[in-house]
Design an enzyme around this catalytic site. Structure first.
Site, PDB file in Angstrom:
ATOM      1  N   CYS A  76     -97.752   2.379 -27.111  1.00  0.00           N
ATOM      2  CA  CYS A  76     -96.816   1.267 -27.251  1.00  0.00           C
ATOM      3  C   CYS A  76     -95.632   1.684 -28.134  1.00  0.00           C
ATOM      4  O   CYS A  76     -94.814   2.493 -27.718  1.00  0.00           O
ATOM      5  CB  CYS A  76     -97.538   0.017 -27.753  1.00  0.00           C
ATOM      6  SG  CYS A  76     -96.600  -1.514 -27.497  1.00  0.00           S
ATOM      7  N   HIS A 163    -101.792  -0.294 -23.346  1.00  0.00           N
ATOM      8  CA  HIS A 163    -102.815  -0.109 -24.382  1.00  0.00           C
ATOM      9  C   HIS A 163    -104.138   0.368 -23.785  1.00  0.00           C
ATOM     10  O   HIS A 163    -104.955  -0.449 -23.363  1.00  0.00           O
ATOM     11  CB  HIS A 163    -103.028  -1.417 -25.151  1.00  0.00           C
ATOM     12  CG  HIS A 163    -101.880  -1.771 -26.025  1.00  0.00           C
ATOM     13  ND1 HIS A 163    -101.764  -1.311 -27.313  1.00  0.00           N
ATOM     14  CD2 HIS A 163    -100.762  -2.510 -25.784  1.00  0.00           C
ATOM     15  CE1 HIS A 163    -100.639  -1.754 -27.844  1.00  0.00           C
ATOM     16  NE2 HIS A 163    -100.010  -2.484 -26.932  1.00  0.00           N
ATOM     17  N   GLU A 165    -106.649   1.402 -25.343  1.00  0.00           N
ATOM     18  CA  GLU A 165    -107.738   1.053 -26.259  1.00  0.00           C
ATOM     19  C   GLU A 165    -108.255  -0.367 -26.071  1.00  0.00           C
ATOM     20  O   GLU A 165    -109.279  -0.748 -26.643  1.00  0.00           O
ATOM     21  CB  GLU A 165    -107.284   1.242 -27.715  1.00  0.00           C
ATOM     22  CG  GLU A 165    -106.315   0.196 -28.245  1.00  0.00           C
ATOM     23  CD  GLU A 165    -104.851   0.400 -27.882  1.00  0.00           C
ATOM     24  OE1 GLU A 165    -104.010  -0.235 -28.553  1.00  0.00           O
ATOM     25  OE2 GLU A 165    -104.539   1.162 -26.948  1.00  0.00           O
TER      26      GLU A 165
END
Length: 189
Positions: A76, A163, A165
């Site tokens: 990001c 993202h 994660e």
């Protein structure tokens, strides 16, 4: 160990947790951590630049992106910082992304190895890379962001706007695992 430079993003602890699930040791450090401090620790095999709300407060990230000899992954804001460090342009997105989006991988590459050419990912950002630096190639895009992922043409430096994660991202664990492989971590297949 992978160090995660904390740029104040809401998902920084999820990065550490995702790496823990892969049995990769990780430590969150302030973004004021210097390249010299990172280079002085022989246990550190790679660097992740986290997301965050403010590009002006990402202290040492650009220097690390430019000068680290270790693999670097920007997520990001970290992705935007890498692009900016190398002369790319970052500005307000035409359409802010706070949702699951479709990512399209342009061609097979080491970051997206084992990931289909189309998958769903979580995006949460207002700014984006508008112009990619000449020394980078675009690896992936979405319908509303033309630069969802980049890779330096000669170094192990990667960026993803989305993202990996976050659990809403399909194959996020594979993307993180592929980065960890570039850092020298081995995995049983």
């Amino acid at each position: 160990m992978i160090v995660i430079l904390n740029n104040g993003g809401q998902y920084v602890h999820r990065i550490q947790r995702s790496l823990k699930y892969l049995d990769v040791p990780a430590k969150i450090v302030p973004n004021s951590t210097t390249l010299e401090e990172i280079a002085a620790n022989p246990e550190i095999k790679g660097v992740i630049l986290s997301g965050g709300p403010d590009i002006t407060k990402a202290t040492n990230c650009e220097n690390i992106a430019l000068n680290s000899e270790l693999p670097v992954l920007g997520i990001c804001l970290g992705h935007q910082l890498i692009s900016k460090a190398y002369g790319g342009e970052v500005s307000r997105a035409d359409s802010e992304e706070y949702a699951s989006i479709k990512i399209y991988v342009k061609q097979e590459n080491d970051l997206f190895k084992g990931v289909p050419s189309e998958f769903t990912a979580w995006a949460s950002h207002m700014d984006e890379v508008k112009v990619t630096p000449d020394c980078f190639e675009v690896l992936a895009y979405s319908d509303i962001c033309g630069v969802e992922s980049i890779k330096h043409k000669e170094k192990s430096i990667y960026g993803v706007q989305f993202h990996p994660e976050v659990s809403h991202t399909e194959y996020g664990d594979i993307i993180l695992k592929n980065f960890c492989k570039k850092c020298g971590f081995g995995f049983e297949e």
